[in-house]
Each structure stands twice: as C-alpha cells, then as structure tokens.
Write an enzyme that holds these catalytic residues in place. Structure first.
Site, PDB file in Angstrom:
ATOM      1  CB  CYS A   1      -4.071  -2.189   4.331  1.00  0.00           C
ATOM      2  SG  CYS A   1      -3.047  -2.498   5.801  1.00  0.00           S
TER       3      CYS A   1
ATOM      4  CD  GLU B   1      -2.457   0.933   2.927  1.00  0.00           C
ATOM      5  OE1 GLU B   1      -2.060   0.057   3.744  1.00  0.00           O
ATOM      6  OE2 GLU B   1      -3.410   1.687   3.156  1.00  0.00           O
TER       7      GLU B   1
ATOM      8  CB  VAL C   1       0.507  -0.738  12.201  1.00  0.00           C
ATOM      9  CG1 VAL C   1       1.350   0.102  11.260  1.00  0.00           C
ATOM     10  CG2 VAL C   1      -0.922  -0.226  12.189  1.00  0.00           C
TER      11      VAL C   1
ATOM     12  CE  LYS D   1      -7.057   0.925   3.858  1.00  0.00           C
ATOM     13  NZ  LYS D   1      -5.812   1.266   4.580  1.00  0.00           N
TER      14      LYS D   1
HETATM   15  C1  ACM Z   1      -3.812  -0.040   7.147  1.00  0.00           C
HETATM   16  O1  ACM Z   1      -4.932  -0.127   6.636  1.00  0.00           O
HETATM   17  N1  ACM Z   1      -2.823   0.549   6.518  1.00  0.00           N
HETATM   18  C2  ACM Z   1      -3.539  -0.632   8.457  1.00  0.00           C
END
Ligand code: ACM
Length: 264
Positions: free
Chosen positions: A143, A39, A170, A110
């Site tokens: 992510c 990402e 993370v 996203k």
């Molecule tokens: C994330 O969505 N970068 C944890």
C-alpha cells in the site's frame, strides 16, 4: 504468466470467514500463477486497542492462517501474496506473506506505515524482498509504500519484473501513480486493493478505493476493477517484457541513473 487479483471487503476481526471466502474464490479459478490479495485482508484494517492486535496477529508460517494458506496454495498450485497481521517476538507488523504451491517463501514487513497504523505496528527494517515464482522475479511492497518511489526502484534494482502490491488504499492517487512507477522502472505492477467502508466505533469511517489493477512496463493498464464491487481480475502477461529497460535505443532507465548526484 497469469496474474489474479481478488478484490473484496474483509469482515473485520473474522479471520475464519475471510479465509473461507478467499479459499472459495481462489479455488473457483484455474491456472492462475500468482494471486495478489489486499493488505490486512484476513483481519480488517482499523484497530482500537493493543488487545485486538494481540488477538488477531499470528506468527508466520506457524499460525493457523499460514496452514490454511499453505494448503490452499498447494491445492490450487499457485503462488499467493496476501496482506496479514504478523507477530514476531513482541512486535507486530503489517506484513505480506508469500506462499507458492505449498511452500512458504517469506514475509515482507511494511516499511512505510500509514495514518494510525503507526499506533499499532512497528515499521519493517529490511529491504523489500524479491521472490522467484515460476522463474519470474516478483517484488513485494504494501500500500502506502507506493508514495516512496525508492521502494519500486529498490525492487527493480534487485531484478523484480512484477511488483505484487497488496493495498487498503484510501487516498485517490495511487492507481495513477503506479502507472508512473511502471514506466520509470519498466516493470509490471499488480495492486490488489480492498473495497467497502470500515466503520469502527469511535473512529472516522474509512472508505477504500478499489480499482485494483495491473500495469505493464510501458504504463498501460492491462486491466482494472470497479471502485466498489467484489470481483476478480485476471490478466495474462509476458514477464520477459520487464527485462528490457530501454526506453529509447540510447536510454536504459536503470543504467542511466547517476546515484552519486542524488540526495537520498
Ligand atoms: C495504506 O497504506 N493502507 C493507505
């Protein structure tokens, strides 16, 4: 089909260096059908001002990064799914751009923004897309979308055989959760995560968890990388395995659903 994941630590704000590194690494391997990169891996992850976002974001497929990635996907005759920062009109998105052998296939924006991403980006408003790559259906999400099982399910219902999943993880949960996503949808997943600690003045340092991986429709990890080393993972798969949704001779994981009784 050969999948390749390039796990690395992007240099914050230095698109040229990051893209050069990507070009070099991807060109050093041959016969990869589909690359999955992390990402926001041309720009870095954390931002402190709208000015930074405006400076780094690009229109896809018109911007300079698109040109470089289009050429790269043509030169290496591969598809590339890569996390980028996208500008569209006056909005900014945390997006994944998809290129295939010199052709731009599209972007996914996203939907589920994590943490301070909410300060800078608009959430995507469209159903996550499925692209045909070498006759195989590849779904894309980014992510933190992982924590919403609806996302992989939505992709699987559209026929996705592989989930291409750029990430900057993370929290410590996703790599295990993707095993369940694979099993419950009987799909392959390929999570391309970043490594390293990003230290931005005035912000909490964030350490990314690496461990990029590929899982199969039975939830088996077919390969994974370390938590802190730059590396490439190459895994050969048979995408046809994801067409069989039977988990017992009586149970099809998609057809056996009862959507009318679910509270969505
Ligand atoms: C994330 O969505 N970068 C944890």
């Amino acid at each position: 089909m050969k999948l390749g994941i390039f796990q690395f630590a992007p240099i914050w704000g230095d698109k040229n260096t990051n893209l050069k590194k990507i070009e070099e690494k991807l060109s050093s391997q041959s016969n990869i059908d589909l690359w999955i990169l992390p990402e926001l891996c041309t720009t870095g992850y954390q931002f402190s001002s709208k000015d930074e976002i405006e400076e780094l974001a690009e229109i896809f497929p018109l911007g300079e990064s698109s040109k470089i990635l289009l050429k790269l996907s043509s030169d290496i005759q591969s598809a590339i799914v890569i996390g980028v920062m996208e500008r569209a009109d006056d909005s900014f998105f945390n997006s994944a751009a998809v290129f295939d052998k010199g052709e731009f296939l599209g972007v996914y924006r996203k939907v589920h923004l994590f943490y301070e991403e909410k300060k800078w980006f608009s959430p995507g408003t469209e159903t996550p897309p499925v692209f045909g790559i070498n006759e195989v259906k590849v779904g894309v999400m980014i992510c933190f979308d992982w924590i919403f099982p609806e996302m992989v399910r939505t992709l699987a219902l559209q026929g996705a055989q592989i989930i291409a999943h750029p990430a900057n993880l993370v929290l410590p949960y996703c790599q295990n959760a993707m095993i369940t996503r694979s099993i419950e949808n009987r799909v392959f997943t390929a999570t391309g995560n970043r490594i390293g600690t990003e230290m931005i003045e005035g912000k909490q340092p964030l350490t990314f968890t690496g461990k990029s991986q590929v899982t199969d429709p039975c939830g088996k990890r077919l390969g994974n990388l370390s938590e802190n080393e730059e590396d490439v993972l190459i895994v050969g798969i048979n995408p046809e395995e994801a067409l069989n949704k039977m988990i017992t001779p009586y149970n099809d994981v998609l057809r056996d659903r009862h959507p009318s009784i679910y509270q969505l």
